[in-house]
Write a protein that holds these residues in place. Structure first.
Motif, short mmCIF file in Angstrom:
data_model
loop_
_atom_site.label_atom_id
_atom_site.label_comp_id
_atom_site.label_asym_id
_atom_site.label_seq_id
_atom_site.Cartn_x
_atom_site.Cartn_y
_atom_site.Cartn_z
N ASP A 1 0.90 -1.28 0.04
CA ASP A 1 -0.16 0.05 -0.14
C ASP A 1 0.65 1.21 0.09
O ASP A 1 0.69 2.13 0.82
N GLN B 1 1.69 3.11 -3.06
CA GLN B 1 1.59 3.76 -4.20
C GLN B 1 1.54 5.28 -4.06
O GLN B 1 2.20 5.87 -4.86
N VAL B 2 0.80 5.76 -3.13
CA VAL B 2 0.92 7.06 -2.95
C VAL B 2 2.09 8.02 -2.67
O VAL B 2 2.60 8.66 -3.12
N GLU C 1 1.79 1.20 5.01
CA GLU C 1 0.55 1.79 5.38
C GLU C 1 0.84 2.86 6.46
O GLU C 1 0.14 3.72 6.60
N TYR D 1 3.32 14.71 4.53
CA TYR D 1 2.76 13.76 3.86
C TYR D 1 1.66 13.09 4.51
O TYR D 1 0.60 12.87 4.08
N GLU E 1 -2.34 12.93 3.58
CA GLU E 1 -2.40 11.82 2.84
C GLU E 1 -3.62 11.44 2.46
O GLU E 1 -3.91 11.12 1.14
N THR E 2 -4.89 11.90 3.00
CA THR E 2 -6.17 11.59 2.54
C THR E 2 -6.35 12.43 1.29
O THR E 2 -7.16 11.90 0.35
N LYS F 1 -4.64 11.04 -1.72
CA LYS F 1 -5.26 9.89 -2.10
C LYS F 1 -6.64 10.03 -2.95
O LYS F 1 -6.82 9.39 -4.04
N ASP F 2 -7.41 10.94 -2.47
CA ASP F 2 -8.55 11.21 -3.41
C ASP F 2 -8.16 11.96 -4.83
O ASP F 2 -8.87 11.60 -5.95
N ILE G 1 -5.30 11.40 -6.31
CA ILE G 1 -4.85 10.21 -7.37
C ILE G 1 -5.99 9.51 -7.80
O ILE G 1 -5.87 9.10 -9.00
N ALA G 2 -6.99 9.07 -7.08
CA ALA G 2 -8.13 8.43 -7.37
C ALA G 2 -9.14 8.98 -8.62
O ALA G 2 -9.60 8.51 -9.48
#
Length: 376
Positions: A60, A62-63, A106, A129, A133-134, A137-138, A140-141
């Motif tokens: 986990d 990737q980010v 993680e 970071y 982080e949240t 991730k949003d 990137i998605a």
């Protein structure tokens, strides 16, 4: 008679080997040693460079990998990333090939061998970071193409920082040591003037006895000796200025006209200190030189010649000392020329140096006029 006294006074100065050594050779040697000791410190500690870091990949991650990739790309990259195994990363850290190890996963964490600026930067990157982080991730998605803009925005604090120009001079803190050398050399002008003033005092030297019975007015002789000392010391400080700038490559600012004016006023003040002490008739020549050495080195110490930060500490506790200390005024004048765009602070320091010079001149005149000798 003035020019006659001036000419022979200058010749006398050039023949005193001790004065040539302490006023010219010693400052050049001191500047050279300081340059060798401190010249590259700012390059290693203050200027930005890529920080080598080892990365141990995990699940986990990737980010985290995308963030590290963004921070290690481009001309203004912050990191140099090496993706290795855990054993290899520990080996690199032990060999000091990297500044730290970032363990992805993680819950990313950082391992360092010692504390320092680079290690602090790595820790701040990791903390930032985790805080963002949240959001990352949003993005990137949903909008991966905007990741670079997001990371740039996170690291950019220009919206809370007001930029103001601080001048185009050298703002390296270590250059204060070289300012202090100039202050010391200007105060060393007192050695020349004290030595010269002893040559017109009948109770100090045989030359003084002969001059005492000559038709030359005492104030004319003093003025001629002072002018010779000032010319000698100005040549010395200008040679030191050329040496620091042309040979050592130390950037002392671009206001060379103001620097020459400062050095003229500063050497005048130093010469007047020597005349004032030299006019005290009841003290021997050796004792006078000892007093001047103590005064010059003590005032130079207070202006950061030996230890950086003394002048700043005095400014925050007893600022009046800096206001009346010629060495501190000289150092602060160099600093003002380098940092500020206006001449307000520089002019204030120059006026204070002139005021000190005038006060010492008045005291010297009083001491010279009151000396009377019943017999020699």
């Amino acid at each position: 008679m003035f020019w006659h006294n001036f000419k022979y006074g200058l010749k006398t100065l050039l023949r005193v080997k001790e004065l040539v050594f302490w006023n010219l050779i010693f400052p050049i040697a001191l500047a050279s040693f300081m340059y060798l000791a401190f010249g590259n410190i700012s390059e290693a500690t203050e200027k930005m460079h890529k920080i080598p870091v080892a990365v141990v990949q995990g699940q986990d991650s990737q980010v985290m990998e995308l963030v590290l990739e963004q921070l290690s790309e481009g001309e203004e990259a912050l990191l140099t990333v090496q993706k290795v195994t855990e054993d290899k990363a520990e080996q690199l850290l032990e060999e000091e090939s990297v500044k730290g190890i970032i363990y992805e996963g993680e819950n990313p964490r950082l391992r360092v061998k010692e504390s320092g600026i680079d290690q602090t930067v790595l820790q701040m990157i990791l903390q930032q970071y985790k805080q963002q982080e949240t959001v990352i991730k949003d993005v990137i998605a949903q909008h991966p193409d905007r990741l670079a803009v997001l990371l740039s925005g996170i690291s950019d604090s220009s919206h809370v920082i007001k930029r103001e120009a601080m001048g185009e001079g050298n703002q390296d803190n270590l250059v204060n040591y070289f300012y202090a050398i100039f202050a010391m050399v200007c105060l060393f002008a007192s050695f020349c003037s004290c030595n010269m003033i002893g040559g017109i005092q009948p109770n100090i030297s045989a030359m003084g006895q002969r001059r005492a019975v000559s038709p030359v007015h005492k104030m004319t002789a003093v003025l001629a000796q002072y002018t010779a000392c000032e010319l000698f010391q100005m040549v010395v400080v200008l040679l030191l200025l050329v040496y620091m700038r042309a040979v050592l490559g130390i950037h002392l600012g671009s206001h060379y006209g103001a620097i020459v004016l400062l050095l003229f006023v500063a050497t005048s003040c130093g010469s007047m200190i020597g005349i004032c002490i030299g006019c005290i008739s009841r003290i021997g020549a050796g004792a006078k030189m000892g007093i001047l050495v103590g005064i010059s080195l003590f005032l130079s110490m207070l202006s950061d010649l030996m230890i950086a930060g003394i002048r700043s500490a005095i400014e925050h506790t007893v600022p009046i000392i800096n206001d009346i200390n010629p060495a501190s005024l000289i150092v602060d004048s160099f600093y003002a020329l380098n940092v500020y765009d206006t001449y307000e602070r520089f002019t204030g320091n120059l006026i204070m140096l002139l005021l000190i010079t005038v006060i010492l001149a008045v005291v010297s005149i009083f001491l010279v006029r009151r000396n009377r000798y019943a017999s020699l």
